[in-house]
Design a protein around this motif. Sequence first.
Motif, mmCIF file in Angstrom:
data_model
loop_
_atom_site.group_PDB
_atom_site.id
_atom_site.type_symbol
_atom_site.label_atom_id
_atom_site.label_comp_id
_atom_site.label_asym_id
_atom_site.label_seq_id
_atom_site.Cartn_x
_atom_site.Cartn_y
_atom_site.Cartn_z
ATOM 1 N N PRO A 293 159.016 69.067 56.705
ATOM 2 C CA PRO A 293 158.712 68.270 55.488
ATOM 3 C C PRO A 293 157.775 69.205 54.678
ATOM 4 N N ARG A 294 157.762 69.312 53.312
ATOM 5 C CA ARG A 294 156.690 69.947 52.843
ATOM 6 C C ARG A 294 156.152 68.966 51.604
ATOM 7 N N PRO A 295 154.939 68.681 51.266
ATOM 8 C CA PRO A 295 154.762 67.946 50.183
ATOM 9 C C PRO A 295 155.103 68.589 48.865
ATOM 10 N N LEU A 296 155.534 67.698 48.062
ATOM 11 C CA LEU A 296 156.095 68.155 46.452
ATOM 12 C C LEU A 296 154.700 68.646 45.753
ATOM 13 N N THR A 297 154.969 69.640 44.885
ATOM 14 C CA THR A 297 153.952 70.222 44.207
ATOM 15 C C THR A 297 153.648 68.960 42.978
ATOM 16 N N GLY A 298 152.464 69.279 42.174
ATOM 17 C CA GLY A 298 151.988 68.219 41.347
ATOM 18 C C GLY A 298 153.431 68.095 40.159
ATOM 19 N N TRP A 299 153.920 69.232 40.016
ATOM 20 C CA TRP A 299 154.954 69.347 38.621
ATOM 21 C C TRP A 299 156.126 68.682 39.229
ATOM 22 N N GLU A 300 156.535 68.771 40.520
ATOM 23 C CA GLU A 300 157.728 68.124 40.878
ATOM 24 C C GLU A 300 157.510 66.555 41.159
ATOM 25 N N LEU A 301 156.324 66.407 41.448
ATOM 26 C CA LEU A 301 156.118 64.876 41.744
ATOM 27 C C LEU A 301 156.026 64.199 40.350
ATOM 28 N N ALA A 302 155.332 64.781 39.302
ATOM 29 C CA ALA A 302 155.500 63.941 37.839
ATOM 30 C C ALA A 302 156.812 63.972 37.353
ATOM 31 N N THR A 303 157.493 64.774 37.668
ATOM 32 C CA THR A 303 158.956 64.814 37.305
ATOM 33 C C THR A 303 159.723 63.783 38.034
ATOM 34 N N ARG A 304 159.513 63.506 39.274
ATOM 35 C CA ARG A 304 160.394 62.475 40.062
ATOM 36 C C ARG A 304 159.651 61.254 39.842
ATOM 37 N N LEU A 305 158.541 61.220 39.384
ATOM 38 C CA LEU A 305 157.794 59.805 38.939
ATOM 39 C C LEU A 305 158.533 59.435 37.645
ATOM 40 N N SER A 306 158.288 60.342 36.707
ATOM 41 C CA SER A 306 158.535 59.935 35.229
ATOM 42 C C SER A 306 160.306 59.687 35.155
ATOM 43 N N TYR A 307 161.277 60.228 35.862
ATOM 44 C CA TYR A 307 162.649 60.129 35.818
ATOM 45 C C TYR A 307 162.877 58.892 36.526
ATOM 46 N N PHE A 308 162.066 58.242 37.615
ATOM 47 C CA PHE A 308 162.258 57.113 37.974
ATOM 48 C C PHE A 308 161.799 55.994 37.341
ATOM 49 N N LEU A 309 160.786 56.074 36.528
ATOM 50 C CA LEU A 309 160.213 54.871 35.992
ATOM 51 C C LEU A 309 160.504 54.702 34.503
ATOM 52 N N TRP A 310 160.754 56.070 33.737
ATOM 53 C CA TRP A 310 161.219 56.196 32.538
ATOM 54 C C TRP A 310 162.513 56.688 32.292
ATOM 55 N N SER A 311 163.099 57.227 33.322
ATOM 56 C CA SER A 311 164.341 57.949 33.043
ATOM 57 C C SER A 311 164.033 58.836 31.832
ATOM 58 N N SER A 312 162.996 59.742 31.968
ATOM 59 C CA SER A 312 162.600 60.589 30.923
ATOM 60 C C SER A 312 161.569 61.536 31.673
ATOM 61 N N MET A 313 161.248 62.753 30.784
ATOM 62 C CA MET A 313 160.138 63.525 31.235
ATOM 63 C C MET A 313 158.823 63.194 31.253
ATOM 64 N N PRO A 314 157.912 63.749 32.057
ATOM 65 C CA PRO A 314 156.670 63.280 31.820
ATOM 66 C C PRO A 314 155.965 63.238 30.402
ATOM 67 N N ASP A 315 155.114 62.508 30.158
ATOM 68 C CA ASP A 315 154.034 62.721 28.959
ATOM 69 C C ASP A 315 152.887 63.534 29.116
ATOM 70 N N ASP A 316 152.193 63.616 28.200
ATOM 71 C CA ASP A 316 151.225 64.536 28.311
ATOM 72 C C ASP A 316 149.886 64.284 29.589
ATOM 73 N N ALA A 317 149.809 62.874 29.495
ATOM 74 C CA ALA A 317 148.830 62.631 30.369
ATOM 75 C C ALA A 317 149.119 62.856 32.063
#
Lengths: 663, 435
Positions: free
Chosen positions: A324-348
């Motif tokens: 296993p490898r930890p996700l990069t910050g970019w990958e994690l941001a993408t997973r998080l935003s598509y899970f909670l928003w079904s969309s891309m990350p915002d600026d924050a």
Amino acid sequence: MRALLIAALGAAAAAAIGCGGGDTSEDPGRVTLHRLNNAEYNNTVRDLLGTKLQPANDFPADDRGYGFDNVADVLRLSPLAVELYESAAEALIADTLQVTTSQTTQMFELTGSTTSGNQRDGGWYFFSNGSAMVTAQTPIAATYKITVRAYGSQAGPDPARLQIDVPNRPPIVIDVTATSSSPGIYERMVALPAGNAQITVGFINDFYDMVAMADRNLWVDYVHVTGPLDGPQVDSERRKRLLLCDALDDAGCQQNILSSFAKRAWRRPPTDEEVAQLVSLVGVARAQGDTAEAGIRLALQQVLVSPHFIFRVEVDPDPDSLTPRPLTGWELATRLSYFLWSSMPDDALFAAAESGALAKDPSELERQAQRMLDNPKSIALTDNFAGQWLFTRALGDQDPDYQLFPEYDDDLEAAMRAETRRYFRAFLEEDVPMDQFLVGDFTFVNDRLAEFYGLPPVSSPTDLVRVSLANSPRRGFLTQGSFLRVTSNPKRTSPVKRGKWILDNLLCTPPRPPPPGVEGFPEETMATGTVRDRLEAHRTNPICASCHRVMDPLGFGLDNFDAIGRYRTSDAGFPVDATGELGDGEVFDGAIEMTQQLSANPGVYRCMVEKLYTYTGRSPFRIEASEHIDALTERFIDKGFHLRGLLVDLVTHPFFVSRRGEP
Amino acid sequence: MNRRKFLGGASAMIALPFLSSLHPRTARGADPGVPRRFVGFYLPCGIVMSNFTPAMEGPAWTSPILAPLDTYRSKLLVLTGIDNKPGRSEGGGDHAAGTGSFLTAKHVRKTAGADILNGISLDQVLAKPLSEGLPLPSLELGTDGGAAVGDCDTGYSCAYARSIAWSGPTSPLPKQTNPAAVFDRLFAGYDPDASAAEIQKRKVYRSSVLDGALGDATSLRGKLGRTDQAKLDEYLNAVRELELRVNKPVKVCRPGVRPSGTLPFHERSRAMIDLIAIAFECDLTRVVTFMLGNAGAGTVHSQIGISEGHHELSHHMGSAANQQKLTQINIWEMGELAYLLGKLQAIQDSNGMTALDNSIVFCSSEIEDGDAHRHTNLPVILAGGGGGTIATGTHRRYAGGPPMADLFIAIAGGLGVNLATFGDDGTKPLAGIRV
């Protein structure tokens, strides 16, 4: 109660997966390259470009698997889809970079009630003189085009007449000569003032001759307002957000524009080579004698056609490694935003990815998740997770019989849809514990729904108001109109569909399919008993009984609610019998007792976690997953059934924050 | 060129004759032969066989359900007794299994997940030779995208329930269900007034964008594991295919009026059939499949006053009342087929025959009778002459249940494509089809 539930959980888990025990696996699994599904595509271009276009509405319908339309392995990509991505990219960039005040078409289905008509076939059916009103947004004073689709039931000497009233000018009267076989489209150009323009559409020459059985009526499908068609040209903010600098001929400016856009669209910084390739398209346009802006448009289109936009890309440094490898910050941001928003990350969220905080600091991950859940965009979790889990997305797919249920119209259906959305949000946003989901003694209604449910008026014609169900036969989700409707046929309830939904989606113990040649029962012209009576064969035939003796009683418990969710004590003139028993032999009489018993079943909570785990993980089930689900369920129950707590547990879980390759 | 401007101007073309003579009828200089075409016309939920099957073989057949097609009886071949046994399900799910197998005659793998498996469908076998050199190899149309929730059919993937066109065992071709979007796809890139230079510039631009995306995908592919590579290959193949099409000669054709995107079911059906005719008239493709609903469709046919869902009714349990309503639905469906045949009849082809004479329209359902879910004795209508190769004008009843795949071999042969085998059980052309 919680301790009891947890103790019983092992048995429930074993029942659901056919085996129990085992150590919790640390294998995070992997998610296949995930094509944006249609909801994700529309939300992403909305957030990326500020557009109102929803190109994915005309993309091929998404494939579904395991109950959801976001399972990466199942989301196929067809040649047709790529063709539509290309034309969507062109339309989206043109829409964003247009120089004029954006010309939009506002579409209105008529709403508001008068005594002269009712809603039918998605339109307004005027059976006597009357009118309905819409309000159009008019950003500037200019010419707008009003388009009305209508037909008349023609009778008497004149055609049906439609009158359109707009501010500050005489009424427009139109002879609607079209008939139902071919409704007419009527267009008029009008000058409208800036701000909001009220447009009234009405029927003005009702005709009725009882002797000749002649009845003139008017049907109006929609009112579209397009414009402004003229007026001053202004730069739009959306254009400026994309074209960050003015010196479009300057290579530095071109790089700035394209690397900034690619970073947001691809959800990670582009490489220098990638930016250079995008900039090269400016040269292509120049060679054709076009401006630099034309070239930049091409490059922006390419960003939207690129696999880095269409797919959620996660690249493993060693794709063959099982470590296993930890996700990069970019990958994690993408997973998080598509899970909670079904969309891309915002600026924050992008900033937290770029600073490294998101990947390094679990408390930052939790902080971002909480922040995002408070954002209105988290409605995506209600629409896309709950809408599919609870089946309420299907509301409106099939209309109930118009003659049996004349009161069921678009307003009532909209109120039912809104009720369940709002109810789910109470658990998501107000932290009502999920052990109340099936037994909650509150709901949200407007006047229409209150009347339909037999509740006191709430003095709110449209917005929903929280009300108590204390003196009502209703409790919790299973007694809401949306659920009761989507699990019914057009003319009658289906206790089998209701029971099957409970087994599939509340207990995660789906019944086996029926054996070949065993089908439903004939519709009767003259009722000989309740639906329950007619399902007797399910209990007398041993092949049917093996599944139906579990499935049908769950549906019978809701039999006090008819095919549109109205409370009843008789079915086709015969008294309703809403007694039954759960699989464990506990008997109940009616929805309130049944939902209480279900609510005390730990399998229900494991199933909730399983559904959410599937939606979060976007992968077919693996053996490790059942261990994850057991552990998550235990914590969910132990911590008091808080949905937000469960969501945070999910997004900080190893299966969410890391991945591995495949051999 | 400006796509939006062109679309915005489409309404200005209303005044033009609909089937304008402005476009060249013999545009396909490379192919002087007969423009042969194929339409697969799918009806969900079976047919009421007692009201479909003519009592007698031969040209004097009568059938209540086929009544709307009476005008075209000399151009029809009504076939009964043909089986599609590969369409049988495994433990329920006959609508999806039968639909997946509708034009492939392959037994599909039961799965709700990623590992779907079917075969290539007849229309796709025909697409390459029949549509060679045309802008689109084939067109997949339907009235319904798909239900929003739940199982598509008892453990079968939605791909089987929603797609009858398969370009390969794992490649269902999704259909378009919005007539406005189909119109845009067919005509948005074709400005009848564009100059040669403008057309050429547009090609360069589209190719450049697709080249760039292809480059992105190619360099990404090397960094991925094998499952992800397979997923990305779907994209790569599609982009390559699109790029080839971008560089094909542009056909100029006046398409008429853009249809509405918000039509009720029965009007959507008509609009789609109009688009099939336009696609043929403009010679954009010669192969079309059309689904009048998905597998086991629950459509409420309110346009003929029926308020039960189609699927629910189709489980009629022998009830005369239910069968009467189903028969009404079947008659309405045949009216839609008749509307298509009329449109094809109105198109004059370069060889002096009508498009109907040069086409083969295959119409059937995923099961025989809705109550029984059988895949034997399927209701089949062939329409059109296949360019003078099909022995139309009669009802043929087959004994012994010959395979549907044999009929497909005969159809392909009629359209000039010779197949030795097809699907799971096709080994020879079905007798009695060819002239």
